[in-house]
Design an enzyme around this catalytic site. Structure first.
Site, PDB file in Angstrom:
ATOM      1  N   SER A  64      -0.952   7.261   0.860  1.00 13.96           N
ATOM      2  CA  SER A  64      -0.319   6.334   0.415  1.00 13.96           C
ATOM      3  C   SER A  64       1.228   6.873  -0.406  1.00 13.96           C
ATOM      4  CB  SER A  64      -1.063   5.285  -0.731  1.00 13.96           C
ATOM      5  OG  SER A  64      -1.599   6.434  -1.515  1.00 13.96           O
ATOM      6  N   HIS A  91      -2.722   1.472   4.006  1.00  9.75           N
ATOM      7  CA  HIS A  91      -1.124   1.172   4.551  1.00  9.75           C
ATOM      8  C   HIS A  91      -1.161   1.309   6.142  1.00  9.75           C
ATOM      9  CE1 HIS A  91       0.082   1.850   0.436  1.00  9.75           C
ATOM     10  NE2 HIS A  91      -1.080   2.649   0.527  1.00  9.75           N
ATOM     11  N   LYS A 132      -1.418  -5.861   1.269  1.00  6.08           N
ATOM     12  CA  LYS A 132      -0.280  -5.130   1.447  1.00  6.08           C
ATOM     13  C   LYS A 132       0.460  -5.817   2.646  1.00  6.08           C
ATOM     14  CE  LYS A 132      -1.674  -1.286  -1.144  1.00  6.08           C
ATOM     15  NZ  LYS A 132      -2.828  -0.165  -1.257  1.00  6.08           N
TER      16      LYS A 132
END
Ligand SMILES: *Cc1c(COP(=O)(O)O)cnc(C)c1O
Length: 411
Positions: A195, A223, A254
């Protein structure tokens, strides 16, 4: 305040210590929806800092879907999943999420959580409890996200699991340790995309090792989900892997633009977590309206619009890698929308963030303990809503800021 209230004095002293080390963090209040422009304190800043990689957090279809979800299901779930909070919206979402990963995980089943932090706590502690006290051995990558680290710590406290840290860029020591490990249950835990660095885990090799040494592999793809793979299914799609040893964690706040997370794994593991995982059992179910919204988000991720948005991201990443070179600052080679620039000291990272702010940009300084001491950085992230011109302008400003800071340091 009373002078001999010792806990309060400790809190004040601890905060003063953080100030002194330039480690105090500040909340900034946004006044606009999450997007590439952010209103902060009555100013409009160009934001290169969110994890809204596909630019979906303020997508009109998702804004409508959440309103529709609230009309269908109200706003609260009212209870945990096993009591009465498990809605048909949750069930539909879990089936769709399992379908996303089913090419890569046989007999895939998914379990939805309100956050990725909770999903990781649940997965690691729950899996460790498949074996008896002292019978689990957990291998955790050194640069893993805090939620994985905390999950490993809690599992170790609860089950006396043995914990071994490893360097994800050098798997020899991991392989060596696995080869000598006689614990009945072995679990490797790793970020899919790191990350704070943006590099991608060597997933193919890790699966090979999991199979060879009879281990499970938990991949936290916070991610990668929505970003990697042609259809946005994440790291498993991108690396074309298939294994019954994969425990996949994806987050939905996200790239998916909403909120929540899921674990996807062969069905018996999921059934076990439903039975025994305390973070799952003792927490109120996410509002069904959120699950309903996520169904639309998954459609957007998979279809042409998602493909277009990933193409835009990849173009931004390519231009950045070709055109952004610093004279002194170190870049981490990354093929993802996470592009860190390492400045080293807290003071330099803060100075750069401040100059960026003055130039109208929002890119915060990331400092320890989020990153190792001495590697404070700017963490630049791209969104599919950024244009090529937005990026070129940022590159220009960053080069000016580097010169400014380096000339001050050199002076
Ligand atoms: C953000 C993040 C999480 C936590 O997910 P939330 O849904 O924000 O709680 C977990 N793992 C990684 C690698 C993350 O970056």
């Amino acid at each position: 305040m009373s002078k001999n209230f010792s806990a309060l004095n400790m809190a004040e002293q601890q905060i003063a210590n953080l100030d002194e080390q330039l480690l105090r963090r500040k909340l900034r209040i946004t006044e606009s929806p999450c997007n590439i422009k952010a209103n902060v304190g009555q100013r409009e800043l160009k934001a290169f800092c969110s994890n809204d990689y596909l630019g979906l957090a303020n997508h009109p279809k998702l804004v409508s879907a959440i309103a529709e979800g609230a009309n269908l299901y109200g706003v609260g779930s009212g209870a945990s999943h096993l009591i009465s909070g498990h809605s048909i919206a949750h069930d539909l979402l879990e089936k769709k999420l399992a379908a996303f990963e089913s090419k890569h995980i046989p007999d895939a089943r998914a379990l939805f959580f309100s956050t990725g932090y909770l999903a990781n706590m649940s997965a690691i502690t729950g899996l460790a409890r498949l074996a008896g006290q002292g019978e689990a051995s957990i291998y955790s990558a050194k640069l893993n996200h805090a939620s994985l680290i905390d999950g490993v710590r809690l599992a170790s406290a609860q089950t006396k699991a043995k914990v071994t840290l490893f360097d994800h860029q050098d798997l020899h020591s991991l392989e060596e340790a696995l080869g000598h490990d006689a614990h009945p249950l072995k679990l490797i835990v790793i970020d899919g995309v790191f990350s704070m660095d943006g590099d991608i885990a060597p997933i193919g090799k890790l699966i090979q090792m999991a199979e060879q040494y009879d281990a499970l592999l938990l991949v936290d793809d916070a991610h990668g989900f929505g970003v990697l793979g042609k259809q946005g299914h994440g790291i498993l799609e991108q690396s074309q892997v298939h294994s019954e040893r994969i425990i996949y964690v994806g987050t939905l706040g996200k790239a998916a633009g909403v909120s929540g997370a899921f674990i996807c794994a062969p069905a018996p593991f999921i059934e076990w977590l439903i039975q025994k995982s305390r973070p799952y059992i003792y927490s109120t179910a996410t509002p069904p309206a959120i699950a309903h919204t996520l169904l639309t988000s998954l459609e957007l991720i998979e279809n042409d619009e998602g493909i277009r948005r990933r193409q835009q991201l990849n173009e931004l990443i390519q231009i950045w890698n070709e055109e952004m070179t610093f004279s002194n600052w170190e870049q981490v080679s990354s093929s993802t929308p996470i592009q860190p620039v390492i400045l080293g000291s807290n003071a330099n990272a803060l100075a750069a963030a401040k100059l960026l702010d003055e130039a109208g940009y929002w890119i915060p300084a990331i400092r320890p303990p989020t990153v190792p001491v001495g590697s404070s950085r700017l963490r630049i992230t791209f969104s599919a809503n950024h244009s090529i011109d937005d990026l070129r302008e940022l590159i220009k400003i960053l080069k000016i800021i580097e010169q400014k800071i380096e000339s001050e340091v050199g002076a």
